[in-house]
Design an enzyme around this catalytic site. Structure first.
Site, PDB file in Angstrom:
ATOM      1  N   ASN A 113       0.948  -1.166   0.143  1.00 22.55           N
ATOM      2  CA  ASN A 113      -0.082  -0.209  -0.036  1.00 22.55           C
ATOM      3  C   ASN A 113       0.594   1.563   0.055  1.00 22.55           C
ATOM      4  O   ASN A 113       0.587   2.402  -0.165  1.00 22.55           O
ATOM      5  CB  ASN A 113      -1.074  -0.459   1.151  1.00 22.55           C
ATOM      6  CG  ASN A 113      -1.353  -1.245   1.363  1.00 22.55           C
ATOM      7  OD1 ASN A 113      -2.425  -1.836   0.248  1.00 22.55           O
ATOM      8  ND2 ASN A 113      -2.629  -0.975   2.698  1.00 22.55           N
ATOM      9  N   THR A 158     -15.912  37.163 -32.009  1.00 17.36           N
ATOM     10  CA  THR A 158     -16.451  37.369 -31.265  1.00 17.36           C
ATOM     11  C   THR A 158     -17.649  36.435 -31.526  1.00 17.36           C
ATOM     12  O   THR A 158     -18.005  36.857 -32.877  1.00 17.36           O
ATOM     13  CB  THR A 158     -17.127  38.037 -30.056  1.00 17.36           C
ATOM     14  OG1 THR A 158     -17.670  38.861 -30.714  1.00 17.36           O
ATOM     15  CG2 THR A 158     -15.678  38.348 -29.490  1.00 17.36           C
ATOM     16  N   HIS A 159     -18.696  35.461 -31.258  1.00 16.12           N
ATOM     17  CA  HIS A 159     -18.698  34.312 -31.466  1.00 16.12           C
ATOM     18  C   HIS A 159     -18.966  33.917 -33.260  1.00 16.12           C
ATOM     19  O   HIS A 159     -19.782  33.070 -33.809  1.00 16.12           O
ATOM     20  CB  HIS A 159     -21.061  35.270 -31.559  1.00 16.12           C
ATOM     21  CG  HIS A 159     -21.248  36.198 -30.817  1.00 16.12           C
ATOM     22  ND1 HIS A 159     -21.539  34.846 -29.810  1.00 16.12           N
ATOM     23  CD2 HIS A 159     -20.798  37.350 -29.866  1.00 16.12           C
ATOM     24  CE1 HIS A 159     -22.332  36.082 -28.261  1.00 16.12           C
ATOM     25  NE2 HIS A 159     -21.207  37.039 -28.558  1.00 16.12           N
ATOM     26  N   SER A 280      -5.725  13.435 -48.616  1.00 19.47           N
ATOM     27  CA  SER A 280      -6.608  12.522 -48.835  1.00 19.47           C
ATOM     28  C   SER A 280      -6.507  11.355 -49.158  1.00 19.47           C
ATOM     29  O   SER A 280      -5.871  11.499 -50.734  1.00 19.47           O
ATOM     30  CB  SER A 280      -8.342  13.577 -49.232  1.00 19.47           C
ATOM     31  OG  SER A 280      -9.371  12.553 -49.617  1.00 19.47           O
ATOM     32  N   LYS A 286      -6.809  17.737 -51.568  1.00 18.53           N
ATOM     33  CA  LYS A 286      -7.036  17.831 -49.800  1.00 18.53           C
ATOM     34  C   LYS A 286      -5.447  18.072 -49.278  1.00 18.53           C
ATOM     35  O   LYS A 286      -4.039  17.372 -49.747  1.00 18.53           O
ATOM     36  CB  LYS A 286      -7.574  16.631 -49.663  1.00 18.53           C
ATOM     37  CG  LYS A 286      -9.051  16.583 -50.448  1.00 18.53           C
ATOM     38  CD  LYS A 286      -9.875  18.674 -50.100  1.00 18.53           C
ATOM     39  CE  LYS A 286     -10.166  17.957 -48.462  1.00 18.53           C
ATOM     40  NZ  LYS A 286     -10.411  16.882 -47.797  1.00 18.53           N
ATOM     41  N   ASN A 288      -5.422  18.172 -44.799  1.00 22.32           N
ATOM     42  CA  ASN A 288      -5.897  18.225 -44.363  1.00 22.32           C
ATOM     43  C   ASN A 288      -4.945  18.364 -42.980  1.00 22.32           C
ATOM     44  O   ASN A 288      -4.016  18.165 -43.453  1.00 22.32           O
ATOM     45  CB  ASN A 288      -6.735  16.283 -43.490  1.00 22.32           C
ATOM     46  CG  ASN A 288      -7.702  16.070 -44.903  1.00 22.32           C
ATOM     47  OD1 ASN A 288      -7.970  16.998 -45.839  1.00 22.32           O
ATOM     48  ND2 ASN A 288      -7.631  14.741 -45.059  1.00 22.32           N
ATOM     49  N   GLU A 293      -6.682  17.472 -35.461  1.00 20.97           N
ATOM     50  CA  GLU A 293      -7.321  17.488 -35.370  1.00 20.97           C
ATOM     51  C   GLU A 293      -7.361  16.290 -34.310  1.00 20.97           C
ATOM     52  O   GLU A 293      -8.428  15.643 -33.707  1.00 20.97           O
ATOM     53  CB  GLU A 293      -8.424  16.689 -36.338  1.00 20.97           C
ATOM     54  CG  GLU A 293      -9.384  18.024 -37.517  1.00 20.97           C
ATOM     55  CD  GLU A 293      -9.391  17.522 -38.940  1.00 20.97           C
ATOM     56  OE1 GLU A 293      -8.521  15.547 -39.173  1.00 20.97           O
ATOM     57  OE2 GLU A 293      -9.808  17.946 -39.759  1.00 20.97           O
ATOM     58  N   TYR A 320      -6.775   1.843   1.735  1.00 24.11           N
ATOM     59  CA  TYR A 320      -6.594   1.306   0.996  1.00 24.11           C
ATOM     60  C   TYR A 320      -7.628   0.512   0.499  1.00 24.11           C
ATOM     61  O   TYR A 320      -7.741  -0.173   1.182  1.00 24.11           O
ATOM     62  CB  TYR A 320      -4.941   0.228   0.792  1.00 24.11           C
ATOM     63  CG  TYR A 320      -5.143  -0.026  -1.224  1.00 24.11           C
ATOM     64  CD1 TYR A 320      -4.199   0.698  -1.468  1.00 24.11           C
ATOM     65  CD2 TYR A 320      -4.670  -1.392  -0.849  1.00 24.11           C
ATOM     66  CE1 TYR A 320      -4.218   0.719  -3.277  1.00 24.11           C
ATOM     67  CE2 TYR A 320      -5.010  -1.680  -2.606  1.00 24.11           C
ATOM     68  CZ  TYR A 320      -4.708  -0.672  -3.313  1.00 24.11           C
ATOM     69  OH  TYR A 320      -4.104  -0.840  -5.027  1.00 24.11           O
ATOM     70  N   GLN A 325      -5.674   0.781  -7.571  1.00 25.72           N
ATOM     71  CA  GLN A 325      -5.273  -0.613  -8.433  1.00 25.72           C
ATOM     72  C   GLN A 325      -5.765   0.343 -10.124  1.00 25.72           C
ATOM     73  O   GLN A 325      -5.002   0.801 -11.020  1.00 25.72           O
ATOM     74  CB  GLN A 325      -5.572  -1.738  -8.910  1.00 25.72           C
ATOM     75  CG  GLN A 325      -4.963  -1.998  -9.928  1.00 25.72           C
ATOM     76  CD  GLN A 325      -4.391  -3.504  -9.658  1.00 25.72           C
ATOM     77  OE1 GLN A 325      -3.741  -4.339  -8.606  1.00 25.72           O
ATOM     78  NE2 GLN A 325      -4.731  -4.396 -10.717  1.00 25.72           N
ATOM     79  N   LYS A 328      -3.581   4.428 -11.867  1.00 28.77           N
ATOM     80  CA  LYS A 328      -2.434   3.974 -12.881  1.00 28.77           C
ATOM     81  C   LYS A 328      -2.805   4.459 -14.053  1.00 28.77           C
ATOM     82  O   LYS A 328      -2.130   4.853 -14.839  1.00 28.77           O
ATOM     83  CB  LYS A 328      -1.139   3.203 -12.811  1.00 28.77           C
ATOM     84  CG  LYS A 328      -1.111   3.302 -10.777  1.00 28.77           C
ATOM     85  CD  LYS A 328      -0.013   2.028 -10.349  1.00 28.77           C
ATOM     86  CE  LYS A 328      -0.119   1.860  -9.032  1.00 28.77           C
ATOM     87  NZ  LYS A 328      -1.230   2.272  -7.799  1.00 28.77           N
TER      88      LYS A 328
END
Length: 462
Positions: A113, A158-159, A280, A286, A288, A293, A320, A325, A328
């Site tokens: 422990n 903004t927005h 792509s 493309k 990407n 992402e 404990y 366990q 981790k």
């Protein structure tokens, strides 16, 4: 012959093989092999100080543990059936090297422990130092880039609607300061991680009066946990780390989202380096932003690690429980993904290209509508009235299918008699950002001050 379990004396029946696999943690906690051996070397020194082992036995155990460490480091350590966790594996191997009679004394007064809690804190502490360096690099990269491209002006949003002009540097420094906050929070977290539970035993303390202050100093801890129950069962630092890493990744994700938008064909404001983009499988044209992402996606993964652990932690009774366990794997996963994410983010920021001509073309006169209102404020008109006048000017320009900067003085005068020829001086983007001179603003003076603050802070770090 079946290997004796550390806890096997009271049991006569065999463990169900499925339960054996369900119970073991060696497949992931072997990551902490070095921390476990560090803790054992310190502990055997403490045992010798209270005469539980002789000097000769101490030296033999230390030499044997160093050999075990070398085997792990070289990849030659062999995990065997019955090695249910890193502690069992290391003690078993130590017994093979120096004999079980001497090796068997190592665990005197110690429990898995407090041993596990010690290993985990050492390991996390060391990993946090690495992450701290990656975070520092990211802040430095953002700051250097802000300094180099301080003259580029872009629309601020903004927005997700164009709002007011800001310096590109101002945008970058926004994230530099957010990551600086993360760095400072990490320092506070580090102090709480760096406290020693070794010597707390299973839950009630150590019966051989080992010197816990010596153990803490030997292992580089800054303090000793003062209550043995806390020492073996506290995982607040785990919850705090998982929250902290989630918050860092939220900042990474927000930066990624901005850069994904800015790199789209509709914006074309930035271009990512080929090293951090992919193509792509069907559309040859493309490019990407997969790096960004993936960074955005990793954020959900780290948040999931945090929420999952919190559900495990919330209902545990005192001391404990084997549920712990489950502490981790989410930490190991979050450490790994956070480390790589910070490094990738730094590289993406360092290598992207900003298209200054596109930035200039994005600056439309409607971004200066607030400045038009401020023009009348300087002539003594209340802002609530000038805001309305400026809004009518925007509407008038829309009705005439032109920019507000294209309106004539006569048209402005129909909105308010205080307009004069100098109203056209309002429609200057450089003047607009330079008017924002209060602390934290987007004027060149303010941005340079922010850069100076960050550079001084970076220089002060160890």
């Amino acid at each position: 012959m079946e290997t004796k379990k550390l806890w096997g004396g009271r049991f006569t029946g065999k463990t169900d093989p499925l339960m054996e696999a369900f119970n073991e943690s060696i497949n992931y906690d072997k990551t902490m092999y070095s921390a476990d051996i560090q803790g054992s070397i310190a502990y055997v020194k403490a045992l010798q100080m209270v005469n539980i082992v002789t000097v000769s036995e101490r030296d033999s155990m230390i030499k044997g543990l160093q050999q075990v460490l070398q085997e792990w480091s070289s990849g030659t350590f062999e995990i065997k059936p019955g090695d249910e966790d890193i502690h069992t594996a290391n003690e078993r191997r130590l017994g093979e090297i120096i004999g079980s009679e001497i090796a068997g004394k190592l665990h005197t007064g110690r429990s898995r422990n407090d041993q596990s809690a010690t290993d985990f804190r050492i390991y996390l502490r060391d990993q946090l130092l690495l992450i701290k360096s990656y975070l520092k690099t990211l802040i430095s990269t953002l700051t250097q880039r802000a300094n180099a491209e301080i003259d580029i002006i872009i629309p601020g949003y903004t927005h997700l609607q164009r709002a007011q002009p800001i310096r590109w540097s101002h945008f970058l420094l926004n994230y530099a300061f957010l990551f600086q906050n993360d760095y400072n929070r990490l320092l506070e977290l580090f102090d709480r991680v760096n406290s020693s539970p070794l010597g707390c035993g299973a839950l009630a303390g150590n019966p051989f009066n080992v010197d816990r202050e010596f153990l803490a100093k030997e292992l580089g801890f800054s303090s000793v946990i003062q209550n043995s129950l806390v020492g073996v069962s506290d995982r607040d630092y785990v919850a705090e780390f998982l929250f902290w890493s989630s918050l860092v990744m939220i900042h990474v994700s927000r930066l990624s989202e901005d850069l994904i938008i800015y790199s789209s064909a509709e914006f074309g404001l930035i271009k990512l380096a080929d090293a951090y983009s992919t193509g792509s499988s069907i559309m040859p044209q493309k490019k990407n932003p997969d790096s960004l992402e993936l960074l955005r996606g990793k954020t959900g993964r780290l948040f999931g690690n945090m929420s999952g652990f919190m559900m495990t932690y919330k209902g545990l009774p005192t001391a404990y429980n084997k549920d712990l366990q489950e502490d981790k794997e989410p930490v190991f996963d979050s450490l790994s993904n956070l480390s790589s994410s910070l490094q990738i983010t730094s590289s993406v920021v360092a290598t992207l290209e900003i298209n200054s001509s596109v930035a200039k073309s994005m600056l439309t006169a409607d971004l200066l509508a607030t400045d038009l209102a401020d023009y009348l404020v300087r002539k003594g008109v209340p802002f609530r009235e000038t805001h309305h006048v400026s809004g009518r000017a925007v509407q008038l320009a829309e009705n005439n299918n032109c920019q507000i900067s294209d309106l004539s003085l006569e048209q402005f005068l129909t909105l308010n008699p205080l307009f004069e020829n100098d109203v056209f001086d309002v429609f200057n983007f450089e003047n607009c950002v330079e008017n924002r001179k209060s602390t934290g603003g987007t004027s060149k003076q303010c941005v340079l001050a922010q850069i100076s603050i960050l550079n001084d802070w970076l220089a002060s770090l160890n």
